[in-house]
Design an enzyme around this catalytic site. Structure first.
Site, PDB file in Angstrom:
ATOM      1  N   ASP A   8     -21.144 -40.863 -47.059  1.00  0.00           N
ATOM      2  CA  ASP A   8     -22.049 -39.707 -47.106  1.00  0.00           C
ATOM      3  C   ASP A   8     -21.522 -38.560 -46.263  1.00  0.00           C
ATOM      4  OD1 ASP A   8     -24.547 -38.368 -47.802  1.00  0.00           O
ATOM      5  OD2 ASP A   8     -25.130 -38.684 -45.709  1.00  0.00           O
ATOM      6  N   GLU A  47     -16.421 -30.633 -44.031  1.00  0.00           N
ATOM      7  CA  GLU A  47     -17.503 -30.420 -44.995  1.00  0.00           C
ATOM      8  C   GLU A  47     -17.757 -28.920 -45.168  1.00  0.00           C
ATOM      9  OE1 GLU A  47     -20.921 -32.639 -43.751  1.00  0.00           O
ATOM     10  OE2 GLU A  47     -19.938 -34.573 -43.963  1.00  0.00           O
ATOM     11  N   HIS A  93     -23.484 -35.592 -47.892  1.00  0.00           N
ATOM     12  CA  HIS A  93     -24.180 -35.556 -46.598  1.00  0.00           C
ATOM     13  C   HIS A  93     -25.695 -35.468 -46.797  1.00  0.00           C
ATOM     14  CE1 HIS A  93     -23.495 -34.498 -42.100  1.00  0.00           C
ATOM     15  NE2 HIS A  93     -24.581 -35.220 -42.263  1.00  0.00           N
ATOM     16  N   GLY A 146     -27.818 -37.709 -45.598  1.00  0.00           N
ATOM     17  CA  GLY A 146     -28.463 -38.592 -44.632  1.00  0.00           C
ATOM     18  C   GLY A 146     -29.828 -38.141 -44.176  1.00  0.00           C
TER      19      GLY A 146
END
Length: 541
Positions: free
Chosen positions: A268, A273, A291, A293
Site C-alpha cells: 500500500d 509517492e 496508499h 491505509g
C-alpha cells in the site's frame, strides 16, 4: 465609534481564526464549535496558502498542504498546526517548534483502518484475488491458475508489534494463524499475554509463511526488509507492507519475486509517492493499492474530529496530549489540575528571583508521582519564562528558551510527602549561588491552589492574581506600617501571613491583594520597614 463602545460596553473580542486548508469532514467543523472564525483555502496552491495563513491562529491540513518554514514565517499569529492524519512529512516540525507553534496530529485515528487494510492485502495475496478478478473481467475463467493457500495453521510474522501490529495479530489469530513477532522494544511477557511469540528478525524471516510490516520509517528501518533479509525467507512467503514506503526495499523485492524467492506481496506504500510506475506492477502475484491505509470515511472523520479537539485545547492555552513537539505525552487525569499550579509557581519563582536561574529543579512529591509527571516540569518552565521574554511562551518553545539561556533543568520525584498529599516545588540556583524556591499544593475538591513554602519559610496562603512578598528583620510594628501604607493607596488586603525561622531573625510577610500594587507603593513600604527584599507578583492574564 460603535454603539457598544459609546455606551461604555466593552467590544466583543474577535474570535480566533482557524484556516481549513484541505477538504475535511463536516464533523471536523462541528467539533471546532461556534467559538472560532472558520476560513477555507486550497492549501496545495502556494500562492493562495501564504496570504491566507498570514493572520490565522490555527491551520488544519491533510497531506497536500506543505506547512514549511516559509509558511510558518508568513503566519505571524499561528499557534497550532493540525494534521488530520498520522504522518507529518508535509509539516516542518523543527521550524514550528522554534516559532513556538504547536504541531498536532491524530495518531490513533487510522489504526483500525490501517490494520484492516493490511489484513485485506494479506488475504488478497493468499487467494490471488486481484489477478483473478482482472482475468475474469477480461473474459478469462482460470480457476487452476489462481489456486491460493489457506491462512489457517500458517505462521504470520509481524514486524513491529505496536498498536497496528497488535490489531493485525489479533485479527489474523482469528483465522487460525500462529503469530510470531519481531520488536526489540516489546517485552516477551507482554507479547505472550497476546498469544504472540517474540523472535529475532532472522528467526522470524526463516519461519514465517506471511510477513506483515508495521514499523515507523526511521534511518534504522529503511531497507530493513532488503536483499539480505529476502534471502532468508521461505520461497512460499508472502510479504505485506501497509506501513511506510521504503521499509521493504522495492528493488530487492522485485528481484526476489522474479527469481521465485518470494511467492507474493501486498503493498500500500512506496518509497516515492505517488507511484504509478514500478517494476513490481508487472507481477500478477503483487497486490498494490495507492496508499489507502487511512482512506476510509470513518478514519477521515476520526482524524478531523481529533485534531479539531486538539485545536480547541491549544487555543485555550491547555496542553494537548497529541502534540508531537511537546514533551509530556499523555497526561493522567490526576496530574492535569497540577498544570496551572506548576505554571503559576514558575511565574512566582521568576518574580522572586528577579533573574534567570543557572539551574532549575522542579520537584514533585506525593501520590502524583505514581503517574508520569514530566509535564509538570514543562508547565513550570512555561511559567518561569512567561514574564522574561518578549515572545509568547508556550509548552512548545519553553524548553528552547531554557536551552538558549543555558539553564540546566531537572525533574525530581518522590512518593514521600509528610505534610501534604502532593507538593510541587520550583527551586533555582542563581548565578550568585543563592537559591530561591517556591512550593505549592492543591486542596479540596475544587483543587484550590495554595503556596506552602517560600525558601526556608513555611507559608499557608491561597494563590491570588496579585501578591507581594517582603523580607525584613523581625520586630514589632511592621505589619501595622505595611497595612497603613497599602490601605492609604486604596489597595485592599485579602490575606496576609508572617513567617519566620526564629524570633528576632529575618521574617517574611506574604500577602494577597485585590488589585495590583504599584512599584511606588512597594518602594515606600520597603523603605519604611527596612525590607531586605520586596517583590510583587502579578498573575492576572
Amino acid at each position: 465609534m460603535s454603539t457598544a463602545t459609546s455606551r461604555g460596553i466593552p467590544p466583543v473580542p474577535p474570535k480566533p481564526v482557524v484556516l481549513i486548508a484541505e477538504e475535511l469532514s463536516p464533523a471536523t467543523v462541528d467539533a471546532l464549535g461556534p467559538d472560532f472564525e472558520i476560513r477555507h483555502c486550497n492549501g496545495a496552491d502556494r500562492a493562495e496558502l501564504l496570504p491566507a495563513i498570514a493572520d490565522v491562529d490555527a491551520v488544519l491540513v491533510r497531506s497536500a498542504t506543505k506547512v514549511d518554514a516559509e509558511a510558518i514565517a508568513a503566519a505571524q499569529r499561528l499557534k497550532v498546526v493540525a494534521r488530520a492524519g498520522v504522518g507529518l512529512d508535509n509539516v516542518d516540525v523543527s521550524a514550528a517548534t522554534k516559532a513556538g507553534v504547536m504541531v498536532v496530529n491524530a495518531p490513533t485515528s487510522n489504526i483500525v483502518t490501517a490494520a484492516e487494510l493490511a489484513c485485506g492485502l494479506l488475504i488478497a495475496t493468499a487467494r490471488n484475488i486481484a489477478p483473478a478478478n482482472a482475468a475474469l473481467r477480461n473474459g478469462e475463467w482460470k480457476r487452476s491458475k489462481y489456486t491460493g493457500v489457506e491462512l489457517s495453521e500458517k505462521v504470520l510474522g509481524v514486524v513491529g508489534l505496536g498498536r497496528i501490529g497488535v490489531l493485525v495479530a489479533q485479527r489474523m489469530s482469528a483465522f487460525g494463524m500462529k503469530v510470531v513477532a519481531y520488536d526489540p522494544y516489546v517485552q516477551a511477557a507482554r507479547a505472550a499475554q497476546m498469544g504472540v511469540r517474540l523472535l529475532s528478525l532472522d528467526e522470524l524471516l526463516e519461519v514465517s509463511d506471511f510477513i506483515t510490516v508495521h514499523l515507523p520509517k526511521t534511518p534504522e528501518t529503511i531497507g530493513l526488509i532488503g536483499e539480505d533479509a529476502l534471502r532468508k525467507v521461505k520461497p512460499s512467503v508472502r510479504i505485506v507492507n501497509a506501513a511506510r514506503g521504503g521499509i521493504v526495499d522495492e528493488e530487492a523485492l522485485a528481484s526476489a519475486l522474479k527469481e521465485g524467492r518470494v511467492a507474493g506481496a501486498g503493498l500500500d506504500v512506496f518509497a516515492k509517492e505517488p507511484c504509478t510506475d514500478s517494476p513490481l506492477f508487472q507481477f500478477d502475484n503483487v497486490v498494490a493499492t495507492p496508499h489507502l491505509g487511512a482512506s476510509t470515511d470513518e478514519a477521515q472523520e476520526k482524524a478531523g474530529v481529533a485534531v479539531a479537539r486538539s485545536v480547541r485545547l491549544a487555543l485555550a492555552g491547555e496542553l494537548v496530549p497529541d502534540a508531537v513537539n511537546v514533551q509530556g505525552g499523555i497526561i493522567a487525569q490526576d496530574v492535569r489540575p497540577g498544570l496551572p499550579l506548576a505554571e503559576r509557581l514558575g511565574r512566582i519563582f521568576t518574580a522572586l528571583a528577579g533573574e534567570v536561574a543557572v539551574r532549575l529543579d522542579v520537584e514533585v512529591r506525593g501520590e502524583l508521582t505514581q503517574h508520569d509527571v514530566k509535564v509538570l516540569e514543562l508547565a513550570a518552565l512555561k511559567g518561569v519564562f512567561a514574564d522574561v521574554v518578549a515572545e509568547t511562551v508556550s509548552y512548545v518553545n519553553a524548553p528552547l528558551f531554557a536551552q538558549e539561556r543555558g539553564v540546566e533543568v531537572r525533574l525530581t520525584t518522590s512518593n514521600e510527602s509528610p505534610e501534604f498529599r502532593n507538593v510541587v516545588t520550583v527551586r533555582g540556583t542563581l548565578a550568585s549561588g543563592d537559591e530561591v524556591s517556591v512550593a505549592g499544593t492543591l486542596i479540596g475538591p475544587k483543587h484550590a491552589q495554595k503556596i506552602v513554602g517560600i525558601g526556608e519559610y513555611d507559608v499557608d496562603l491561597v494563590l491570588s492574581d496579585h501578591m507581594a512578598f517582603l523580607a525584613y528583620e523581625d520586630r514589632p510594628g511592621v505589619v501595622g506600617t505595611l497595612g497603613r501604607i497599602i490601605g492609604e493607596a486604596g489597595i485592599n488586603i485579602a490575606g496576609m501571613q508572617v513567617a519566620r525561622a526564629a524570633q528576632g531573625g529575618e521574617a517574611l510577610v506574604a500577602l494577597t491583594v485585590d488589585s495590583e500594587i504599584p512599584q511606588s507603593v512597594l518602594t515606600e513600604v520597603a523603605g519604611e520597614i527596612g525590607a531586605t527584599s520586596a517583590r510583587v507578583v502579578n498573575l492576572a492574564d
